[in-house]
Design a protein around this motif. Sequence first.
Motif, PDB file in Angstrom:
ATOM      1  N   ALA A 141      -0.056  -0.845   0.442  1.00 20.20           N
ATOM      2  CA  ALA A 141       0.052   0.064   0.036  1.00 20.20           C
ATOM      3  C   ALA A 141       1.047   1.395   0.275  1.00 20.20           C
ATOM      4  CB  ALA A 141      -0.580   0.034   1.685  1.00 20.20           C
ATOM      5  N   PHE A 142       2.305   1.209   1.090  1.00 18.79           N
ATOM      6  CA  PHE A 142       3.061   2.547   0.767  1.00 18.79           C
ATOM      7  C   PHE A 142       4.584   1.421   0.829  1.00 18.79           C
ATOM      8  CE2 PHE A 142       1.283   2.522   4.790  1.00 18.79           C
ATOM      9  CZ  PHE A 142       2.671   2.612   5.360  1.00 18.79           C
ATOM     10  N   HIS A 143       5.246   2.652   0.078  1.00 22.24           N
ATOM     11  CA  HIS A 143       6.726   2.264   0.485  1.00 22.24           C
ATOM     12  C   HIS A 143       7.240   3.286   0.896  1.00 22.24           C
ATOM     13  CE1 HIS A 143       6.502  -1.431  -1.386  1.00 22.24           C
ATOM     14  NE2 HIS A 143       5.752  -0.480  -2.722  1.00 22.24           N
ATOM     15  N   LEU A 144       8.511   3.412   1.853  1.00 20.75           N
ATOM     16  CA  LEU A 144       8.928   4.588   2.897  1.00 20.75           C
ATOM     17  C   LEU A 144      10.359   4.407   2.778  1.00 20.75           C
ATOM     18  CD1 LEU A 144       6.941   4.919   6.412  1.00 20.75           C
ATOM     19  CD2 LEU A 144       6.105   6.157   3.806  1.00 20.75           C
ATOM     20  N   ALA A 145      11.204   5.419   2.978  1.00 21.36           N
ATOM     21  CA  ALA A 145      12.404   5.400   3.098  1.00 21.36           C
ATOM     22  C   ALA A 145      12.737   6.270   3.861  1.00 21.36           C
ATOM     23  CB  ALA A 145      13.405   5.756   1.763  1.00 21.36           C
ATOM     24  N   ALA A 146      13.928   6.294   4.274  1.00 27.16           N
ATOM     25  CA  ALA A 146      14.438   7.461   5.846  1.00 27.16           C
ATOM     26  C   ALA A 146      15.977   6.826   6.204  1.00 27.16           C
ATOM     27  CB  ALA A 146      13.679   7.065   7.030  1.00 27.16           C
ATOM     28  N   THR A 147      17.087   7.811   6.363  1.00 32.13           N
ATOM     29  CA  THR A 147      17.933   7.447   7.440  1.00 32.13           C
ATOM     30  C   THR A 147      17.573   7.496   8.794  1.00 32.13           C
ATOM     31  OG1 THR A 147      18.941   9.732   7.224  1.00 32.13           O
ATOM     32  CG2 THR A 147      19.239   8.555   4.566  1.00 32.13           C
ATOM     33  N   ALA A 148      18.559   6.465   9.161  1.00 29.57           N
ATOM     34  CA  ALA A 148      18.760   6.780  10.324  1.00 29.57           C
ATOM     35  C   ALA A 148      20.096   6.479  10.850  1.00 29.57           C
ATOM     36  CB  ALA A 148      18.470   5.696  10.694  1.00 29.57           C
ATOM     37  N   ARG A 175       6.174   9.968   7.373  1.00 28.94           N
ATOM     38  CA  ARG A 175       5.744   9.356   9.381  1.00 28.94           C
ATOM     39  C   ARG A 175       4.431   9.602   9.119  1.00 28.94           C
ATOM     40  NH1 ARG A 175       9.649  11.295  13.217  1.00 28.94           N
ATOM     41  NH2 ARG A 175      10.905  12.516  11.410  1.00 28.94           N
ATOM     42  N   ALA A 176       4.068  10.391   9.066  1.00 27.64           N
ATOM     43  CA  ALA A 176       2.108  10.407   9.606  1.00 27.64           C
ATOM     44  C   ALA A 176       2.089   8.765   9.005  1.00 27.64           C
ATOM     45  CB  ALA A 176       1.239  11.382   8.196  1.00 27.64           C
ATOM     46  N   LYS A 177       2.640   8.718   7.788  1.00 22.00           N
ATOM     47  CA  LYS A 177       1.898   7.141   6.998  1.00 22.00           C
ATOM     48  C   LYS A 177       2.480   6.010   8.477  1.00 22.00           C
ATOM     49  CE  LYS A 177       1.687   7.851   2.018  1.00 22.00           C
ATOM     50  NZ  LYS A 177       2.642   8.046   1.080  1.00 22.00           N
ATOM     51  N   LEU A 178       3.585   6.578   8.855  1.00 21.10           N
ATOM     52  CA  LEU A 178       4.322   5.369   9.623  1.00 21.10           C
ATOM     53  C   LEU A 178       3.434   5.823  11.291  1.00 21.10           C
ATOM     54  CD1 LEU A 178       6.581   3.435  10.012  1.00 21.10           C
ATOM     55  CD2 LEU A 178       7.523   5.419  11.100  1.00 21.10           C
TER      56      LEU A 178
END
Length: 201
Positions: A141-148, A175-178
């Motif tokens: 439904a969605f794909h998110l990407a982030a750095t950490a 962040r809202a989707k998460l």
Amino acid sequence: MENLQQGADTGERRLMSRINAALRTNYQLITRTDALKDPYDPSFVLPRYFLLLAELDEIDSVQSQLAVALQQESPTVARVVQLMNQKLNLITGALYDAMVETMLPSPSRVNISESGLSFYARERIPPGSHVHLTLSHPENAFHLAATARVVYSEDEDLEGFRTGAYFISLHPNDRAKLAESINQKLTEENELDQFRTMDDY
């Protein structure tokens, strides 16, 4: 100073251990400089495939509108087109999963919050290291990407290394989707706990 760092690490762990994530998670070790880039920068392995999936979604949207008209004019042809699309979606999903598994590590026992996550990695990721993360909904439904940034890595014997990291770069929409995904998971867990409590009586 060491006590302050230990306290900060403990605080991070408390903050991050929110839910057992249903999201598929993969990571890629990156440099400190890369950690400041846009998480969707095409230099990272997966975001370019996310862009491809987004373009395919747009095509599907247009195709769905055309399918309504086609269904009225020729139901048989519309059905054939629908089956072909289902077949293509299955092939695309299988190729994506195979590509991810061969190219990037996939951690286990992921706990996630809006500020970061913890997981078990097969190899130790030294604290202070930076990672690029991709988080995918199990049904795409969605794909998110982030750095950490990794804040701790503890040897847990057979389970691998318990690793914690906090997000450096995460788009507000992501962040809202998460947050929505976390709240949905928490709601499901609360409902399950209530159901179990009722069974005890």
